[in-house]
Enzyme design. Structure first.
Site, PDB file in Angstrom:
ATOM      1  NE  ARG A   1       0.630  10.807   9.647  1.00 47.66           N
ATOM      2  CZ  ARG A   1       0.150   9.745   9.048  1.00 47.66           C
ATOM      3  NH1 ARG A   1      -1.029   9.258   9.062  1.00 47.66           N
ATOM      4  NH2 ARG A   1       1.196   9.103   8.190  1.00 47.66           N
TER       5      ARG A   1
ATOM      6  CE  LYS B   1      -1.578   1.679   4.045  1.00 51.83           C
ATOM      7  NZ  LYS B   1      -1.244   3.052   4.192  1.00 51.83           N
ATOM      8  CG  ASN B   2       2.329   2.811   3.707  1.00 49.16           C
ATOM      9  OD1 ASN B   2       1.087   3.274   3.182  1.00 49.16           O
ATOM     10  ND2 ASN B   2       2.815   2.510   4.812  1.00 49.16           N
TER      11      ASN B   2
ATOM     12  CG  ASP C   1       3.396   1.782   9.519  1.00 50.03           C
ATOM     13  OD1 ASP C   1       3.014   2.779  10.566  1.00 50.03           O
ATOM     14  OD2 ASP C   1       3.424   1.989   8.528  1.00 50.03           O
TER      15      ASP C   1
ATOM     16  CB  CYS D   1      -4.491  11.506  11.414  1.00 52.80           C
ATOM     17  SG  CYS D   1      -3.313  10.499  11.636  1.00 52.80           S
TER      18      CYS D   1
ATOM     19  NE  ARG E   1      -6.750   4.336   5.289  1.00 56.31           N
ATOM     20  CZ  ARG E   1      -5.894   5.413   5.897  1.00 56.31           C
ATOM     21  NH1 ARG E   1      -6.172   5.745   7.032  1.00 56.31           N
ATOM     22  NH2 ARG E   1      -4.812   5.849   5.152  1.00 56.31           N
TER      23      ARG E   1
HETATM   24  C1  EPZ Z   1       4.443   7.069   6.056  1.00 56.87           C
HETATM   25  O1  EPZ Z   1       3.530   8.122   6.727  1.00 56.87           O
HETATM   26  C2  EPZ Z   1       3.363   6.022   6.201  1.00 56.87           C
HETATM   27  N1  EPZ Z   1       2.277   6.270   5.147  1.00 56.87           N
HETATM   28  C3  EPZ Z   1       2.788   5.744   7.613  1.00 56.87           C
HETATM   29  O2  EPZ Z   1       2.145   4.437   7.378  1.00 56.87           O
HETATM   30  C4  EPZ Z   1       3.968   5.431   8.392  1.00 56.87           C
HETATM   31  O3  EPZ Z   1       3.751   5.051   9.727  1.00 56.87           O
HETATM   32  C5  EPZ Z   1       5.038   6.480   8.400  1.00 56.87           C
HETATM   33  O4  EPZ Z   1       5.525   6.788   6.933  1.00 56.87           O
HETATM   34  C6  EPZ Z   1       6.487   6.420   9.093  1.00 56.87           C
HETATM   35  O5  EPZ Z   1       6.977   5.312   8.655  1.00 56.87           O
HETATM   36  C7  EPZ Z   1       2.486   5.867   3.919  1.00 56.87           C
HETATM   37  O6  EPZ Z   1       3.192   5.589   3.343  1.00 56.87           O
HETATM   38  C8  EPZ Z   1       1.200   6.217   3.229  1.00 56.87           C
HETATM   39  P1  EPZ Z   1       6.561  10.528   8.035  1.00 56.87           P
HETATM   40  P2  EPZ Z   1       4.204   9.711   6.466  1.00 56.87           P
HETATM   41  O7  EPZ Z   1       6.573  11.752   6.896  1.00 56.87           O
HETATM   42  O8  EPZ Z   1       5.042   9.847   5.159  1.00 56.87           O
HETATM   43  C9  EPZ Z   1       6.796  13.921  11.310  1.00 56.87           C
HETATM   44  C10 EPZ Z   1       0.320   3.224   7.592  1.00 56.87           C
HETATM   45  O9  EPZ Z   1      -0.354   2.699   9.001  1.00 56.87           O
HETATM   46  N2  EPZ Z   1       6.797  14.854  10.134  1.00 56.87           N
HETATM   47  O10 EPZ Z   1       8.015   9.853   7.836  1.00 56.87           O
HETATM   48  O11 EPZ Z   1       3.133  10.562   6.649  1.00 56.87           O
HETATM   49  C11 EPZ Z   1       5.350  13.383  11.478  1.00 56.87           C
HETATM   50  O12 EPZ Z   1       4.201  14.292  12.065  1.00 56.87           O
HETATM   51  C12 EPZ Z   1       0.503   4.630   7.746  1.00 56.87           C
HETATM   52  O13 EPZ Z   1       0.318   2.613   6.767  1.00 56.87           O
HETATM   53  C13 EPZ Z   1       7.025  16.039  10.453  1.00 56.87           C
HETATM   54  O14 EPZ Z   1       7.036  16.747  11.743  1.00 56.87           O
HETATM   55  O15 EPZ Z   1       5.271   9.715   7.596  1.00 56.87           O
HETATM   56  C14 EPZ Z   1       5.633  11.898  12.141  1.00 56.87           C
HETATM   57  O16 EPZ Z   1       5.514  12.183  13.373  1.00 56.87           O
HETATM   58  C15 EPZ Z   1       0.410   5.362   9.165  1.00 56.87           C
HETATM   59  N3  EPZ Z   1       6.969  17.061   9.412  1.00 56.87           N
HETATM   60  C16 EPZ Z   1       6.965  11.572  11.570  1.00 56.87           C
HETATM   61  O17 EPZ Z   1       7.513  12.725  11.080  1.00 56.87           O
HETATM   62  C17 EPZ Z   1       6.941  16.705   8.339  1.00 56.87           C
HETATM   63  O18 EPZ Z   1       6.977  17.735   7.188  1.00 56.87           O
HETATM   64  C18 EPZ Z   1       7.044  10.621  10.622  1.00 56.87           C
HETATM   65  O19 EPZ Z   1       6.345  11.205   9.291  1.00 56.87           O
HETATM   66  C19 EPZ Z   1       6.617  15.449   7.948  1.00 56.87           C
HETATM   67  C20 EPZ Z   1       6.398  14.308   8.999  1.00 56.87           C
END
Ligand code: EPZ
Length: 441
Positions: free
Chosen positions: A126, A27-28, A312, A121, A404
């Site tokens: 996020r 998915k991701n 995850d 969320c 999802r």
């Molecule tokens: C991806 O989300 C995945 N989603 C998430 O999977 C996964 O938990 C996450 O990566 C971490 O591995 C998809 O790929 C669709 P991040 P993403 O940007 O890209 C902070 C699932 O269950 N952050 O690495 O949104 C953020 O708040 C989902 O399949 C900032 O502060 O994750 C978070 O605490 C849930 N500023 C952390 O970084 C930013 O600009 C990691 O977020 C971006 C992120």
């Protein structure tokens, strides 16, 4: 896919999982490949596409922008020749955060994009500040207006960018935007998840010039739009789905072989499961076999960016630690609020104390079935694992979260010997369950 708004799972626990299961495409990864198809006017053909509601949402987002979408089983063909709109509206982005990944390709190819802010969320704030900083470093003018991220650039220009933290989404948006930028972009402290490498491989097959993906420094040499063409690409296996089956097998003292996986992507989990006492082997390069015939020992756990232990899998592994021997300390470092499953696991008899971003889990001999509600996708997976381990019957509501990210979960689990069925929920059932849950969490 069935309408999951009014359905629930009924699971009779105590059945040992045994046999073979084939893992779907990730998915991701697929969501990002679909968004990146906006970079080219030529058709993009994807195979090993999982049948998930998130994929349906991304198809809706792309159709809204003017992409033609053809779907047949596990294959889709996308063609972004005639893009009519550069705006992704709130109705679609609020359904799924990954819709935000259309920002990078729209900006990179058309010099313009307006994408609704996804907002926080249930699992955390996020933020998107790193996406914005990265795109600004490439020369884009980015403003937040009326709930939208509006970005413009005549032509993006390559730059040296150091991410404050290795955000998956920011790495992807910046990498994709930089494909058509002038000159080279060096992206440091980049996320190293296998899905990033899959996206870079996909873009390179399209004609991009990217190296270093999968390490913490990615170099993107900008190419001209005419260098990008159509591509046929097979989506990488879903390591989180695979891990969910490994943990479920371990929780039922099972004997299960996963097919169509990349074992290296699961190393942090398989290492942890072996430390806990599971027997894990690799019968072929694309299979993992797990055998458990005793109660496992607890292990501590800290979630980290890849190659560390994935956030995850924190909830799914907690469901296994809940019945393992000893006490474990689980530290969630990626999200601020990813313990929403704890209250429901406690309903099933788990002993868990939460203090800030730390959960202390004291293993019990067994869990007992209960009525529970999934609060997010991976919480749904954790409750299913707990239900398979538990004595008696568990009912799990809110299946829209599950659908999802897990393709045909009941069919795959039933094939392994689980007693699991999906039935419609009547209003009375929902009312009853909601009342039973009051006061929990
Ligand atoms: C991806 O989300 C995945 N989603 C998430 O999977 C996964 O938990 C996450 O990566 C971490 O591995 C998809 O790929 C669709 P991040 P993403 O940007 O890209 C902070 C699932 O269950 N952050 O690495 O949104 C953020 O708040 C989902 O399949 C900032 O502060 O994750 C978070 O605490 C849930 N500023 C952390 O970084 C930013 O600009 C990691 O977020 C971006 C992120």
């Amino acid at each position: 896919m069935s309408d999951t708004k009014a359905e629930k799972l009924i699971i009779e626990g105590g059945h040992r999982l045994q046999g073979d299961v084939t893992i779907s495409g990730a998915k991701n990864s697929v969501l990002k490949l679909m968004a990146a198809s906006l970079l080219t006017r030529e058709p993009v053909h994807l195979s090993n596409v999982p049948q998930l509601s998130d994929v349906d949402v991304m198809m809706d987002v792309l159709r809204h922008l003017g992409v033609t979408v053809e779907q047949s089983g596990h294959e889709i063909t996308l063609c972004a020749r005639d893009i009519t709109c550069f705006e992704a509206p709130y109705e679609l982005v609020s359904k799924m955060r990954a819709s935000f990944n259309v920002l990078g390709p729209l900006l990179g190819r058309f010099g313009e994009a307006k994408v609704s802010l996804p907002g926080g969320c249930s699992i955390g704030k996020r933020g998107i500040d790193l996406h914005i900083k990265g795109l600004e470093a490439l020369g884009a003018n980015v403003k937040i207006v009326h709930g939208f991220v509006e970005s413009k650039a005549k032509r993006l220009v390559g730059s040296e960018i150091v991410l404050d933290l290795p955000s998956v989404g920011a790495t992807e948006n910046v990498m994709v935007a930089a494909v058509l930028a002038e000159g080279a972009t060096i992206l440091s402290n980049a996320a190293q998840e296998p899905e990033i490498l899959d996206l870079a491989d996909f873009l390179n097959a399209m004609g991009a010039d990217i190296s270093g993906a999968g390490t913490n420094e990615i170099v993107i040499n900008g190419v001209k739009p005419e260098n990008l063409g159509g591509v046929s690409y097979h989506v990488v296996p879903d390591r989180i789905e695979a891990a969910t089956y490994l943990i479920a097998a371990a929780g039922t003292r099972g004997d299960v072989t996963l097919h169509a996986v990349h074992p290296a992507h699961l190393h942090s989990l398989t290492h942890k499961l072996m430390e806990m006492g599971a027997n894990i082997t690799l019968p072929t390069p694309n299979q993992i076999k797990i055998q458990v015939d005793k109660r496992l020992q607890t292990e501590n756990l800290t979630t980290l960016p890849y190659p560390g232990f994935p956030t995850d899998l924190q909830a799914p592994l907690m469901a296994l630690l809940a019945i393992s021997e000893g006490t474990s300390v689980i530290r969630e470092t990626i999200y601020e609020n990813r313990f929403n499953h704890v209250g429901n696991l406690k309903r099933m008899g788990a002993k868990i104390e939460v203090e800030g971003n730390v959960a202390i889990v004291t293993g019990v001999e067994s869990l007992s079935g209960a009525c529970v509600k999934a609060s997010d996708l991976r919480a749904a997976a954790a409750l299913i694992i707990a239900a398979l381990e538990a004595k008696g019957q568990t009912e799990i509501l809110n299946l829209h979260h599950l659908d999802r990210g897990y393709e045909k979960l009941e069919d795959k689990m039933r094939q392994l010997g689980a007693s699991i069925q999906r039935i419609p929920v009547t209003d009375e059932n929902v009312l009853e369950t909601t009342q039973q849950q009051q006061g929990v969490e």
